[in-house]
Design an enzyme around this catalytic site. Sequence first.
Site, PDB file in Angstrom:
ATOM      1  N   ASN A  16       0.874  -1.185   0.000  1.00 48.67           N
ATOM      2  CA  ASN A  16       0.000   0.000   0.000  1.00 48.67           C
ATOM      3  C   ASN A  16       0.903   1.225   0.000  1.00 48.67           C
ATOM      4  O   ASN A  16       1.523   1.532   1.018  1.00 48.67           O
ATOM      5  CB  ASN A  16      -0.882  -0.034   1.253  1.00 48.67           C
ATOM      6  CG  ASN A  16      -1.693   1.234   1.431  1.00 48.67           C
ATOM      7  OD1 ASN A  16      -1.803   2.044   0.507  1.00 48.67           O
ATOM      8  ND2 ASN A  16      -2.254   1.414   2.618  1.00 48.67           N
ATOM      9  N   LYS A  18      -0.026   4.260  -0.235  1.00 45.68           N
ATOM     10  CA  LYS A  18      -0.702   5.433   0.353  1.00 45.68           C
ATOM     11  C   LYS A  18      -0.517   6.649  -0.566  1.00 45.68           C
ATOM     12  O   LYS A  18      -0.478   6.492  -1.778  1.00 45.68           O
ATOM     13  CB  LYS A  18      -0.184   5.688   1.768  1.00 45.68           C
ATOM     14  CG  LYS A  18      -0.166   4.428   2.625  1.00 45.68           C
ATOM     15  CD  LYS A  18       0.077   4.713   4.064  1.00 45.68           C
ATOM     16  CE  LYS A  18       0.196   3.410   4.832  1.00 45.68           C
ATOM     17  NZ  LYS A  18       0.171   3.591   6.264  1.00 45.68           N
ATOM     18  N   HIS A 101      -9.438   1.120   5.140  1.00 45.75           N
ATOM     19  CA  HIS A 101      -8.143   1.300   5.820  1.00 45.75           C
ATOM     20  C   HIS A 101      -8.356   2.250   6.999  1.00 45.75           C
ATOM     21  O   HIS A 101      -9.143   3.187   6.924  1.00 45.75           O
ATOM     22  CB  HIS A 101      -7.117   1.879   4.829  1.00 45.75           C
ATOM     23  CG  HIS A 101      -5.726   1.850   5.380  1.00 45.75           C
ATOM     24  ND1 HIS A 101      -5.284   2.775   6.305  1.00 45.75           N
ATOM     25  CD2 HIS A 101      -4.690   1.006   5.158  1.00 45.75           C
ATOM     26  CE1 HIS A 101      -4.025   2.496   6.620  1.00 45.75           C
ATOM     27  NE2 HIS A 101      -3.638   1.422   5.941  1.00 45.75           N
ATOM     28  N   GLU A 103      -6.728   4.628   8.093  1.00 43.94           N
ATOM     29  CA  GLU A 103      -6.493   6.057   7.799  1.00 43.94           C
ATOM     30  C   GLU A 103      -7.733   6.674   7.154  1.00 43.94           C
ATOM     31  O   GLU A 103      -8.047   7.838   7.384  1.00 43.94           O
ATOM     32  CB  GLU A 103      -5.249   6.199   6.911  1.00 43.94           C
ATOM     33  CG  GLU A 103      -3.986   5.949   7.738  1.00 43.94           C
ATOM     34  CD  GLU A 103      -2.787   5.461   6.946  1.00 43.94           C
ATOM     35  OE1 GLU A 103      -2.807   5.531   5.705  1.00 43.94           O
ATOM     36  OE2 GLU A 103      -1.826   4.998   7.596  1.00 43.94           O
ATOM     37  N   GLU A 171      -5.174  -4.953  10.726  1.00 43.75           N
ATOM     38  CA  GLU A 171      -4.140  -3.929  10.894  1.00 43.75           C
ATOM     39  C   GLU A 171      -4.388  -3.166  12.193  1.00 43.75           C
ATOM     40  O   GLU A 171      -5.177  -2.209  12.217  1.00 43.75           O
ATOM     41  CB  GLU A 171      -4.177  -2.937   9.732  1.00 43.75           C
ATOM     42  CG  GLU A 171      -3.934  -3.563   8.380  1.00 43.75           C
ATOM     43  CD  GLU A 171      -3.335  -2.553   7.415  1.00 43.75           C
ATOM     44  OE1 GLU A 171      -2.252  -2.827   6.897  1.00 43.75           O
ATOM     45  OE2 GLU A 171      -3.930  -1.488   7.213  1.00 43.75           O
ATOM     46  N   GLY A 177       2.786   2.065  10.658  1.00 46.14           N
ATOM     47  CA  GLY A 177       3.750   3.159  10.479  1.00 46.14           C
ATOM     48  C   GLY A 177       4.522   3.515  11.740  1.00 46.14           C
ATOM     49  O   GLY A 177       5.185   4.546  11.798  1.00 46.14           O
ATOM     50  N   SER A 216       3.725  -2.393  10.283  1.00 48.69           N
ATOM     51  CA  SER A 216       5.175  -2.445  10.468  1.00 48.69           C
ATOM     52  C   SER A 216       5.794  -3.793  10.074  1.00 48.69           C
ATOM     53  O   SER A 216       6.730  -4.271  10.728  1.00 48.69           O
ATOM     54  CB  SER A 216       5.548  -2.074  11.907  1.00 48.69           C
ATOM     55  OG  SER A 216       5.125  -0.745  12.189  1.00 48.69           O
TER      56      SER A 216
END
Length: 256
Positions: A16, A18, A101, A103, A171, A177, A216
């Site tokens: 991904n 992003k 996701h 985010e 996730e 991240g 990660s």
Amino acid sequence: MSNVAPSSPEKLAAGNWKMNGTSADLSILETIIRDLAPEAGAGALICPPATLLSAAAHLSKATPLRIGAQNCHEAATGAHTGDISAEMLRDAGATHVIVGHSERRADHRETDDAVRAKAEAAQRAGLTAIVCVGETEDEREAGRQIEVVTSQLAGSLPDGATADRTIIAYEPVWAIGTGKAATPADIAEIHGAIRSALSTRFGAQGSAMSLLYGGSVKPANAAEIFAVENVDGALIGGASLKAEDFLAIHSALAAA
Ligand code: PEP
């Protein structure tokens, strides 16, 4: 969509990107395509930003690398300025689309209902939906991780979801991240609960859906994560922007 469930989940390393990447970064894809082991026994997918989809699909045509998108609108067409439908993504060469996701759930307040509508749109367009779920740090500290993840899963998946068109990505938000991946024990607990919920709701189709871990993942921890039961691959953010790291994770998955 197939009514016959595959005998086992597909292994998949999915990157991904992003909101990263311009045309200069297509060289990363060229390296991945050049060095991807074709007989590896694990699929490979990169989800670049929408601006690079067509070019990426063109580069990867007739290679084992597949190209996915990071989001879609639920409608096929219409007055939705700035949005992109699943049909348009397919037309641009995507085979997969990430939906829900964390985010997007946070930045765009996407609810489980909205995510389910996007997953339905993906099915309608013939794309495979990668449906993301995961708890926040506060939810984990309160011991609510299984309740949160299984509730997101129940609300975000359409009825009639099939293994060839549905992938789940667990996730944990606190691992994305941050460099702090979940432990194998954490992953085993949640992936076991997800598998059991999927099998109960979708039968053989649920038993054959691929379950990816994301948060990660890097070459140094990939083998240990892929050894966990019910882990069929990874959704990889930062490490997928480096061809050698993505390829090393893909190799670790093929060897698992
Ligand atoms: C992601 O955002 O999907 C992700 C897993 O990111 P990272 O690998 O960088 O933690």
